[in-house]
Design an enzyme around this catalytic site. Structure first.
Site, PDB file in Angstrom:
ATOM      1  N   LYS A 103       0.864  -1.188   0.000  1.00 32.62           N
ATOM      2  CA  LYS A 103       0.000   0.000   0.000  1.00 32.62           C
ATOM      3  C   LYS A 103       0.892   1.227   0.000  1.00 32.62           C
ATOM      4  CE  LYS A 103      -3.120   2.685   2.958  1.00 32.62           C
ATOM      5  NZ  LYS A 103      -3.994   2.764   4.138  1.00 32.62           N
ATOM      6  N   GLU A 157      -7.778  12.236  13.162  1.00 30.76           N
ATOM      7  CA  GLU A 157      -7.054  10.983  13.392  1.00 30.76           C
ATOM      8  C   GLU A 157      -5.994  11.117  14.490  1.00 30.76           C
ATOM      9  OE1 GLU A 157      -5.231   9.278   9.897  1.00 30.76           O
ATOM     10  OE2 GLU A 157      -4.703   7.463  11.015  1.00 30.76           O
TER      11      GLU A 157
END
Ligand SMILES: C=C(O[C@H]1C=CC=C(C(=O)O)[C@@H]1O)C(=O)O
Length: 359
Positions: A103, A157
């Site tokens: 990723k 986050e």
């Protein structure tokens, strides 16, 4: 200044500043400074903007925030342009299929020049007013840049929060845009929760955090399925993680350096993804790094610096960023669209329609 749903932390006055994270950490450990606040760049070897405040004020209510500003952009330039960003994503997918990387998070930036100056505090308030949790941060980058620029954002986050021997992380990865139509909004969220592509993209982040926390913690608890959470602009997959440190003397700053940048902003394997990002995007500066604080006993909280902008000392020039996790089944157009939706956090706070991005 960091505003969170559970309260605000504010550094007041400056008794020392550090561009070297290790020096800052050593000064805290030696008791030479009582606390640290500030920002660490995406590449922690680059200069940080950390200060030892004269006073760390904790326990105040979250910033109540303000209505959006009403600025106009006299110029907006996207780096790279949309075509190039799609090409970069298509190329990254090829590298994933070839097995070079699992990723990688690719981002683009947008430079804006405003019609009128804004003060950092005005943008901070508008960002805090744009989300239900009143998440917002503002960091004077002067310690690193010497220029009076600020990093301001509304990141949802949390890289980590540390209190005593307890560490919590709250990673986000996997995204879909909010809609003003409640039925569409719900359907989009349900689709995200069931998306195998987004669940895979999310799992890279949880796996990374489990592995890194495992070096220092006996127990790492994380549900096997992420939950849906929203900001003013986006739906996300999120996982609450809780772990217990074997040695409570490990500081929140140590943990920030150990855990970040996670595959929510970098990729897997971390070193390969970071290398690809450097080759493709160049220097990210403070985007996708971390902002937060650490007190004398090592407690603190560090947020992932996304949904943010760097406001130059002139008060009119800004750079904002948006990125997205690229995995095997990523579609370049959908990923480009995702960056547009994420850019809305800063654009909405400024009161500028996103359609003003010309390239
Ligand atoms: C990298 C960003 O978002 C991260 C956080 C949440 C969801 C993300 C995603 O779905 O790709 C990203 O991992 C950004 O906002 O610039």
């Amino acid at each position: 200044m960091l505003s969170r749903p559970h309260g605000t932390v504010r550094g007041e006055g400056v008794v020392g500043s550090f561009t070297d994270v290790d020096e800052a950490s050593a000064a805290l450990r030696a008791g030479e400074v009582g606390s640290l606040t500030g920002a660490i760049p995406f590449d922690a070897r680059d200069p940080a903007a950390l200060v030892a405040p004269a006073r760390l004020r904790t326990g105040e209510a979250p910033l109540s925030g303000s209505a959006p500003l009403s600025r106009r952009a006299v110029s907006t330039v996207s780096h790279p342009d949309r075509d190039e960003h799609r090409e970069r994503i298509a190329h990254a997918v090829k590298r994933i299929v070839a097995g070079d990387v699992g990723k990688v998070v690719l981002a683009r930036s947008v430079d804006l020049v405003l019609d009128e100056q804004i003060r950092p505090a005005e943008l901070l308030d508008a960002l805090a007013g744009g989300n239900a949790g009143h998440n917002a941060f503002g960091v004077d980058l002067g310690a690193a840049t010497g220029s009076g620029s600020w990093l301001l954002g509304a990141s949802p986050e949390a890289l980590l929060r540390k209190s005593g021997s307890t560490v919590t992380c709250h990673p986000y990865a996997g995204s879909a845009p909010r809609s003003a139509d409640p039925a569409v909004d719900r359907a989009t969220a349900d689709e995200l929760a069931a998306s195998t592509k987004d669940l895979a993209e999310h799992a890279f982040v949880v796996d990374h955090l489990r592995e890194r926390l495992g070096h220092l913690c006996d127990e790492v608890d994380a549900p096997s399925t992420p939950q849906l959470e929203s900001t003013g602009e986006m739906w996300h997959l999120a996982t609450p993680i809780r772990a217990t440190l074997r040695d409570p003397a490990v500081t929140a700053l140590d943990l920030a350096l150990l855990l970040g940048p996670t595959p929510a902003v970098c990729g897997t394997p971390s070193d390969v993804a970071a290398q690809i990002i450097r080759e493709v995007e160049g220097d990210r500066g403070f985007y996708a790094g971390t902002v937060g604080w650490c007190d004398a006993v090592g407690d603190g909280e560090w947020m992932v610096s996304i949904r943010c902008a760097e406001l130059a000392a002139d008060g009119r020039s800004l750079r904002t960023w948006a990125g997205g996790g690229i995995v095997e089944h990523s579609d370049p157009q959908a990923e480009l669209d995702e960056t547009q939706f994420k850019l809305r956090t800063v654009f909405n706070a400024l009161g500028i329609p996103l359609a003003d991005i010309v390239n």
